[in-house]
Design an enzyme around this catalytic site. Structure first.
Site, PDB file in Angstrom:
ATOM      1  N   TYR A 184      39.199  41.496  64.054  1.00  0.00           N
ATOM      2  CA  TYR A 184      39.985  42.324  63.120  1.00  0.00           C
ATOM      3  C   TYR A 184      39.779  41.872  61.667  1.00  0.00           C
ATOM      4  O   TYR A 184      39.352  42.679  60.836  1.00  0.00           O
ATOM      5  CB  TYR A 184      41.457  42.323  63.531  1.00  0.00           C
ATOM      6  CG  TYR A 184      42.321  43.209  62.661  1.00  0.00           C
ATOM      7  CD1 TYR A 184      42.143  44.593  62.642  1.00  0.00           C
ATOM      8  CD2 TYR A 184      43.303  42.672  61.837  1.00  0.00           C
ATOM      9  CE1 TYR A 184      42.925  45.407  61.829  1.00  0.00           C
ATOM     10  CE2 TYR A 184      44.091  43.485  61.033  1.00  0.00           C
ATOM     11  CZ  TYR A 184      43.901  44.845  61.022  1.00  0.00           C
ATOM     12  OH  TYR A 184      44.666  45.661  60.215  1.00  0.00           O
ATOM     13  N   LYS A 200      37.801  43.770  58.433  1.00  0.00           N
ATOM     14  CA  LYS A 200      38.402  44.093  57.131  1.00  0.00           C
ATOM     15  C   LYS A 200      37.647  43.411  55.976  1.00  0.00           C
ATOM     16  O   LYS A 200      37.588  43.956  54.872  1.00  0.00           O
ATOM     17  CB  LYS A 200      39.888  43.723  57.130  1.00  0.00           C
ATOM     18  CG  LYS A 200      40.723  44.541  58.138  1.00  0.00           C
ATOM     19  CD  LYS A 200      40.615  46.048  57.916  1.00  0.00           C
ATOM     20  CE  LYS A 200      41.577  46.851  58.798  1.00  0.00           C
ATOM     21  NZ  LYS A 200      41.450  48.305  58.618  1.00  0.00           N
ATOM     22  N   ASN A 256      41.299  55.556  57.025  1.00  0.00           N
ATOM     23  CA  ASN A 256      42.466  54.763  57.414  1.00  0.00           C
ATOM     24  C   ASN A 256      42.512  54.410  58.895  1.00  0.00           C
ATOM     25  O   ASN A 256      43.201  53.463  59.278  1.00  0.00           O
ATOM     26  CB  ASN A 256      43.731  55.551  57.013  1.00  0.00           C
ATOM     27  CG  ASN A 256      44.968  54.987  57.638  1.00  0.00           C
ATOM     28  OD1 ASN A 256      45.473  53.961  57.194  1.00  0.00           O
ATOM     29  ND2 ASN A 256      45.441  55.611  58.701  1.00  0.00           N
TER      30      ASN A 256
END
Ligand code: NAD
Length: 245
Positions: free
Chosen positions: A153, A157, A88
Site C-alpha cells: 500500500y 502511494k 481516487n
C-alpha cells in the site's frame, strides 16, 4: 466554482470518492462516476437524483486502456469534454511481509498505480485536444512515511506521488495540471476494517485532535480542480491534521 466543467471520479461510489462527486456536483460540474460494478454505480447514482441531468455512471476495468478509452469517450460524447480526472479508486492492505503473496502485491499495484497511469493517459489525450485540464490523484500520508505492515500500500502511494510529479512536468506544456491529495486517516469503509484500538491510537496522535472526514478531502479536491489553483501543479497536498504517521 466548476460550472460547465466535466469531471470523471474513479472509485466515486462511496467514501472519499463519493464526497468528491457530491462536492463537484454542488459546484456546477457534470460528473461521471467510475466504479468497479454497475450495481454499486447505480446505488450511488440513486442518492444523487437532484443532479440526474449532470451525472452518469461508467464501470470500465480501470487497468484496460481499451475499456477506459471507450468509457471516457462516452463521457465526452454525453457532456462534451473531460476537464477534471480524479484518480481516487484504491484498495489498502495490512498483510505482513511474511504472508504477502506476489498476487496480492500485484493487485494493489494494479488498482492503485496502473489504473492511475491508464486513466491519466486516456484523459490527457482528450484534455490535450481541448487545450487543457486537471488530473488529481489520491495519495496517502503513508506515501511519505511508509507503514509497519501491508508494504504494497505505501509502495503504491509513493508511486502515485512519483507519477504526479512526473506527469505534472510532462503535461504542463499541454496546460494539464497534475496534483495529488494525501489524506490522513479518514472515516470511510477503508478505515472501518481496521481494529478499533488501532483507529483510537492513530486518532489520539493527530495534532488537530480528530480523524479526517471525506468532506475534508473533497474540499481539497475542489480547490485543486478549480481556477484558484491555476498555477499549482506537481504538488502532493497533505490533508491529515498534521499527522506524523
Ligand atoms: P473506500 O474503500 O470507501 O472506497 C474505495 C473506492 O475505490 C470504492 O468506491 C471502490 O469501489 C473503488 N475501487 C476499489 N477497487 C476498484 C476497482 N478495481 N475498480 C474501480 N473502483 C475500485 O475507501 P476510501 O477511504 O474512500 O479510499 C479512497 C482513496 O483514498 C483510496 O485511493 C485510498 O487509498 C485513499 N486513502 C484513504 C484513506 C483513509 O483513511 N480512508 C487515507 C489515505 C488515502
Amino acid at each position: 466554482m466548476l460550472k460547465g466543467k466535466t469531471a470523471v471520479v474513479t472509485g466515486g461510489t462511496r467514501g472519499i470518492g463519493f464526497a468528491i462527486v457530491k462536492k463537484y456536483l454542488e459546484n456546477g460540474a457534470n460528473v461521471a462516476i467510475a466504479g468497479s460494478r454497475q450495481e454499486s454505480v447505480d446505488k450511488a447514482m440513486e442518492k444523487l437524483s437532484d443532479y440526474q441531468d449532470r451525472v452518469m455512471g461508467i464501470w470500465p476495468d480501470l487497468c484496460s486502456p481499451e475499456e477506459v478509452a471507450a468509457a471516457f469517450g462516452a463521457v465526452k460524447e454525453k457532456f462534451g469534454s473531460i476537464d477534471i480526472l480524479a484518480n481516487n479508486a484504491g484498495i489498502s492492505s495490512r498483510t505482513s511481509l511474511y504472508e504477502y503473496t506476489v498476487e496480492e502485491f500485484s493487485k494493489i499495484l494494479d488498482i492503485n498505480v496502473k489504473a492511475v497511469f491508464v486513466c491519466s493517459q486516456a484523459a490527457a489525450r482528450i484534455m490535450k485536444d481541448q487545450g487543457g485540464g486537471v488530473i488529481i490523484n489520491t495519495s496517502s500520508m503513508v506515501g511519505e512515511y511508509g507503514q509497519p505492515s501491508g508494504c504494497g500500500y505505501p509502495a503504491s502511494k509513493f508511486a502515485v506521488n512519483g507519477l504526479t510529479k512526473s506527469l505534472a512536468r510532462e503535461l504542463a506544456k499541454d496546460q494539464i495540471r497534475v496534483n495529488a491529495v494525501a489524506p490522513g486517516v479518514t472515516r470511510t469503509d477503508m478505515v472501518a476494517v481496521l481494529p478499533q484500538d488501532m483507529v483510537e491510537r492513530i486518532s489520539a496522535g493527530i495534532p488537530l485532535g480528530r480523524m479526517g472526514e471525506p468532506l475534508d478531502i473533497a474540499n481539497a479536491y475542489l480547490y485543486l480542480a478549480s481556477d484558484l489553483a491555476s498555477y499549482v501543479t506537481g504538488v502532493t497536498l497533505r490533508v491529515d491534521g498534521a499527522a506524523m504517521t
